[in-house]
Design a protein around this motif. Structure first.
Motif, PDB file in Angstrom:
ATOM      1  N   SER A 116       8.281 -34.605  31.453  1.00 29.54           N
ATOM      2  CA  SER A 116       7.536 -33.903  30.405  1.00 29.54           C
ATOM      3  C   SER A 116       6.632 -34.850  29.628  1.00 29.54           C
ATOM      4  O   SER A 116       5.537 -34.467  29.205  1.00 29.54           O
ATOM      5  CB  SER A 116       8.488 -33.160  29.468  1.00 29.54           C
ATOM      6  OG  SER A 116       9.375 -34.060  28.834  1.00 29.54           O
ATOM      7  N   LEU A 120       2.660 -34.441  29.375  1.00 28.93           N
ATOM      8  CA  LEU A 120       1.966 -34.428  28.078  1.00 28.93           C
ATOM      9  C   LEU A 120       0.830 -35.439  28.063  1.00 28.93           C
ATOM     10  O   LEU A 120      -0.286 -35.133  27.614  1.00 28.93           O
ATOM     11  CB  LEU A 120       2.960 -34.720  26.952  1.00 28.93           C
ATOM     12  CG  LEU A 120       2.409 -34.734  25.528  1.00 28.93           C
ATOM     13  CD1 LEU A 120       1.867 -33.362  25.160  1.00 28.93           C
ATOM     14  CD2 LEU A 120       3.492 -35.158  24.556  1.00 28.93           C
ATOM     15  N   ALA A 123      -1.932 -34.124  30.215  1.00 34.67           N
ATOM     16  CA  ALA A 123      -2.691 -33.055  29.557  1.00 34.67           C
ATOM     17  C   ALA A 123      -3.654 -33.624  28.525  1.00 34.67           C
ATOM     18  O   ALA A 123      -4.780 -33.127  28.374  1.00 34.67           O
ATOM     19  CB  ALA A 123      -1.734 -32.070  28.905  1.00 34.67           C
ATOM     20  N   SER A 127      -7.773 -33.421  28.884  1.00 34.45           N
ATOM     21  CA  SER A 127      -8.550 -32.769  27.824  1.00 34.45           C
ATOM     22  C   SER A 127      -9.835 -33.525  27.512  1.00 34.45           C
ATOM     23  O   SER A 127     -10.746 -32.963  26.910  1.00 34.45           O
ATOM     24  CB  SER A 127      -7.711 -32.607  26.567  1.00 34.45           C
ATOM     25  OG  SER A 127      -7.447 -33.867  25.973  1.00 34.45           O
ATOM     26  N   VAL A 132      -8.757 -27.891  27.478  1.00 29.70           N
ATOM     27  CA  VAL A 132      -7.336 -27.592  27.628  1.00 29.70           C
ATOM     28  C   VAL A 132      -6.911 -26.741  26.440  1.00 29.70           C
ATOM     29  O   VAL A 132      -7.264 -27.033  25.290  1.00 29.70           O
ATOM     30  CB  VAL A 132      -6.506 -28.897  27.689  1.00 29.70           C
ATOM     31  CG1 VAL A 132      -5.030 -28.594  27.733  1.00 29.70           C
ATOM     32  CG2 VAL A 132      -6.930 -29.730  28.877  1.00 29.70           C
ATOM     33  N   ASP A 133      -6.162 -25.707  26.729  1.00 34.72           N
ATOM     34  CA  ASP A 133      -5.672 -24.832  25.673  1.00 34.72           C
ATOM     35  C   ASP A 133      -4.676 -25.607  24.799  1.00 34.72           C
ATOM     36  O   ASP A 133      -3.698 -26.157  25.310  1.00 34.72           O
ATOM     37  CB  ASP A 133      -4.997 -23.608  26.291  1.00 34.72           C
ATOM     38  CG  ASP A 133      -4.628 -22.569  25.256  1.00 34.72           C
ATOM     39  OD1 ASP A 133      -5.097 -22.664  24.107  1.00 34.72           O
ATOM     40  OD2 ASP A 133      -3.855 -21.645  25.606  1.00 34.72           O
ATOM     41  N   ALA A 135      -2.437 -24.574  22.922  1.00 44.61           N
ATOM     42  CA  ALA A 135      -1.100 -23.980  22.970  1.00 44.61           C
ATOM     43  C   ALA A 135      -0.282 -24.589  24.108  1.00 44.61           C
ATOM     44  O   ALA A 135       0.927 -24.797  23.968  1.00 44.61           O
ATOM     45  CB  ALA A 135      -1.201 -22.469  23.145  1.00 44.61           C
ATOM     46  N   ASP A 136      -0.941 -24.917  25.236  1.00 48.40           N
ATOM     47  CA  ASP A 136      -0.231 -25.539  26.355  1.00 48.40           C
ATOM     48  C   ASP A 136       0.249 -26.941  25.978  1.00 48.40           C
ATOM     49  O   ASP A 136       1.361 -27.340  26.341  1.00 48.40           O
ATOM     50  CB  ASP A 136      -1.130 -25.611  27.592  1.00 48.40           C
ATOM     51  CG  ASP A 136      -1.430 -24.240  28.168  1.00 48.40           C
ATOM     52  OD1 ASP A 136      -0.650 -23.307  27.891  1.00 48.40           O
ATOM     53  OD2 ASP A 136      -2.444 -24.106  28.883  1.00 48.40           O
ATOM     54  N   VAL A 137      -0.576 -27.678  25.262  1.00 45.42           N
ATOM     55  CA  VAL A 137      -0.190 -29.018  24.835  1.00 45.42           C
ATOM     56  C   VAL A 137       0.958 -28.934  23.831  1.00 45.42           C
ATOM     57  O   VAL A 137       1.890 -29.747  23.864  1.00 45.42           O
ATOM     58  CB  VAL A 137      -1.405 -29.778  24.239  1.00 45.42           C
ATOM     59  CG1 VAL A 137      -0.990 -31.134  23.699  1.00 45.42           C
ATOM     60  CG2 VAL A 137      -2.495 -29.932  25.277  1.00 45.42           C
ATOM     61  N   GLN A 138       0.928 -27.935  22.955  1.00 45.33           N
ATOM     62  CA  GLN A 138       2.009 -27.767  21.988  1.00 45.33           C
ATOM     63  C   GLN A 138       3.324 -27.394  22.677  1.00 45.33           C
ATOM     64  O   GLN A 138       4.397 -27.838  22.256  1.00 45.33           O
ATOM     65  CB  GLN A 138       1.636 -26.709  20.960  1.00 45.33           C
ATOM     66  CG  GLN A 138       0.571 -27.178  19.981  1.00 45.33           C
ATOM     67  CD  GLN A 138       0.154 -26.090  19.015  1.00 45.33           C
ATOM     68  OE1 GLN A 138       0.571 -24.940  19.141  1.00 45.33           O
ATOM     69  NE2 GLN A 138      -0.679 -26.463  18.045  1.00 45.33           N
ATOM     70  N   VAL A 139       3.248 -26.607  23.747  1.00 43.75           N
ATOM     71  CA  VAL A 139       4.460 -26.274  24.497  1.00 43.75           C
ATOM     72  C   VAL A 139       5.038 -27.538  25.121  1.00 43.75           C
ATOM     73  O   VAL A 139       6.251 -27.779  25.070  1.00 43.75           O
ATOM     74  CB  VAL A 139       4.158 -25.205  25.576  1.00 43.75           C
ATOM     75  CG1 VAL A 139       5.310 -25.085  26.556  1.00 43.75           C
ATOM     76  CG2 VAL A 139       3.873 -23.867  24.936  1.00 43.75           C
ATOM     77  N   LEU A 140       4.181 -28.379  25.710  1.00 44.82           N
ATOM     78  CA  LEU A 140       4.656 -29.638  26.289  1.00 44.82           C
ATOM     79  C   LEU A 140       5.264 -30.540  25.218  1.00 44.82           C
ATOM     80  O   LEU A 140       6.290 -31.179  25.441  1.00 44.82           O
ATOM     81  CB  LEU A 140       3.515 -30.366  27.007  1.00 44.82           C
ATOM     82  CG  LEU A 140       3.160 -29.840  28.390  1.00 44.82           C
ATOM     83  CD1 LEU A 140       1.895 -30.532  28.913  1.00 44.82           C
ATOM     84  CD2 LEU A 140       4.307 -30.074  29.347  1.00 44.82           C
TER      85      LEU A 140
END
Length: 164
Positions: A116, A120, A123, A127, A132-133, A135-140
């Protein structure tokens, strides 16, 4: 044992008590558990655990498939205290096996943490060239912090101590 008053409307005007038990069907057969207890009592002290295990296994295997759990419970409860502890002790994994299981759990969480973190960082680098969204980075980031916290709890908060 529970005594229950029968309904006079169903059984006529007379009222009587009838015996009802909550014990499993197998536990009502005292001969099997008494035979195990007698066999264990008759065995020499150094062989009581082996005799108890063999007698309990034979009694459980003789029970119908749907009653095997009840049979095992009844057999273990019928044993003397020392033989019961020896029999239960054989069913529980030893400290070495428990340590191996925990090592595999910790190693798995470490691998997930490493993967993970790499995702991260990847990602963040991607970017720079592509959109890159967030929200996807925040999930990671949530996955990284959660797994790191769980792993830190495993490593720092081990409650059981033993040799092995």
């Amino acid at each position: 044992m529970i005594y229950q008053r029968e309904d006079p409307a169903v059984n006529g005007s007379r009222s009587r008590l009838r015996h009802r038990t909550n014990k499993p069907r197998f536990a009502r057969q005292p001969s099997a558990s008494a035979a195990v207890a007698n066999a264990v009592d008759a065995a020499p002290p150094e062989n009581k655990g082996d005799v108890a295990s063999a007698a309990a296994a034979a009694a459980v295997n003789a029970a119908p498939a749907k009653d095997m759990a009840d049979a095992a419970t009844a057999m273990i409860q019928a044993l003397p205290r020392s033989a019961r502890q020896q029999t239960i002790g054989r069913l529980v994994p030893d400290q070495h096996a428990t340590n191996k299981i925990w090592m595999w759990i910790v190693i798995t969480f470490a691998i997930v943490l490493g993967a993970s973190i790499v995702a991260l960082i990847g990602a963040i680098f991607v970017s720079a060239w592509h959109k890159v969204d967030p929200a996807d980075v925040q999930v990671l980031l949530t996955v990284v912090t959660t797994v790191a916290g769980i792993l830190a709890g495993f490593i720092g908060g081990r409650a059981s101590k033993g040799t092995g």
